[in-house]
Design a protein around this motif. Sequence first.
Motif, PDB file in Angstrom:
ATOM      1  N   UNK A 110       0.821  -1.217   0.000  1.00  0.00           N
ATOM      2  CA  UNK A 110       0.000   0.000   0.000  1.00  0.00           C
ATOM      3  C   UNK A 110       0.854   1.265   0.000  1.00  0.00           C
ATOM      4  N   UNK A 111       2.182   1.085   0.019  1.00  0.00           N
ATOM      5  CA  UNK A 111       3.077   2.246  -0.006  1.00  0.00           C
ATOM      6  C   UNK A 111       3.273   2.909   1.352  1.00  0.00           C
ATOM      7  N   UNK A 112       2.815   2.233   2.429  1.00  0.00           N
ATOM      8  CA  UNK A 112       2.985   2.803   3.787  1.00  0.00           C
ATOM      9  C   UNK A 112       4.305   2.305   4.378  1.00  0.00           C
ATOM     10  N   UNK A 113       5.427   2.844   3.895  1.00  0.00           N
ATOM     11  CA  UNK A 113       6.725   2.258   4.274  1.00  0.00           C
ATOM     12  C   UNK A 113       7.040   2.411   5.774  1.00  0.00           C
ATOM     13  N   UNK A 114       6.768   3.573   6.404  1.00  0.00           N
ATOM     14  CA  UNK A 114       7.053   3.656   7.848  1.00  0.00           C
ATOM     15  C   UNK A 114       6.247   2.631   8.662  1.00  0.00           C
ATOM     16  N   UNK A 115       4.973   2.389   8.247  1.00  0.00           N
ATOM     17  CA  UNK A 115       4.155   1.383   8.959  1.00  0.00           C
ATOM     18  C   UNK A 115       4.691  -0.025   8.722  1.00  0.00           C
ATOM     19  N   UNK A 116       5.195  -0.266   7.508  1.00  0.00           N
ATOM     20  CA  UNK A 116       5.778  -1.583   7.210  1.00  0.00           C
ATOM     21  C   UNK A 116       6.991  -1.810   8.105  1.00  0.00           C
ATOM     22  N   UNK A 117       7.821  -0.774   8.210  1.00  0.00           N
ATOM     23  CA  UNK A 117       9.017  -0.864   9.051  1.00  0.00           C
ATOM     24  C   UNK A 117       8.628  -1.176  10.497  1.00  0.00           C
TER      25      UNK A 117
END
Length: 338
Positions: A110-117
């Motif tokens: 979904x492009x939510x990189x900080x949440x993925x991290x």
Amino acid sequence: MGAKEKWLAGDVSAARYILQEAYAAIPKSEEIWLAAFKLEFENNEPERARMLLAKARERGGTERVWMKSAIVERELGNSSEERRLLDEGLKLFPSFFKLWLMLGQLEERLGNLPQAKEAYELGLKQCPNSTPLWLSLANLEERMSGLSKVRAVLTMARKRNPHFPELWLAAIRAESRHGSKKEADILMAKALQECPNSGILWAAAIEMAPRPQRKTKSSDAYKKCEHDPHVIAAIGKLFWHDRKVDKARTWLNRAVTLAPDVGDFWALLYKFELQHGTEDQQKEVMRKCIAAEPKHGERWQPISKAVENSHQPVEAILKKLVVALGKEEKAAEDNKHQ
């Protein structure tokens, strides 16, 4: 097994009937619930699959039920429902790394990189020995921040798990990708001290060695791990590059015999036969690969597990991987000439 036989023979309703009989007889068997789910899911009956999993969750299913439930929603494109199931599953099974991995992958898609991290980092607090979580965090950091951050993540990963060859290999590759050949060589020497019997490290060492030294490196590797399919395949590739066709075929065939479950080796052998074999030899490799139903492989899994390929037959995955290998080889050649 009875149900699977009917299903493979094309009689889905008979397979369904056998499974209904089975869970009337053994209502608590999760294996039967999951087999019934798989039957519906693979035959494009997502609503039936969903219903079975919802019932299995009500009956207090294990982490596998929650994982499969999230996979169904992922495939149907329901991100919010997928996230809800993963969050619920993680409350119940916080130490099941695959749920953390799927949550991180969802945020990445979904492009939510900080949440993925954050998902990967929370997962690692619960599962500090999960190689896939460390590798996913490292890949994400590379996309977000570049080499120095990857180094930091993988150094920490190796401190926690010193004898995990995959973590060493990831660090070596990161250095190579960013042009730090010297650093990659130093890490490889350390890695082989820590994990002297690791086939994946020796196979990578053979490929990294300058051409004149590859023969020596491959005989060192063979002494250490003569039954390791990664080493066997790497030696097969050397013969292939040297145009020793019969020897290459023998060694690549040994690799698939040793590890029929690893799709990467089938792809190498198939690619080799497309270049050097007859149509019959190509068909034979394809037939054997389909019969082996490979599920693993560093290169195989990203293709077989991609959402768009989830119901693709083995044959299609094998062909896609061969195309991908060809593109990579071409890119590597172009880099050499630049």
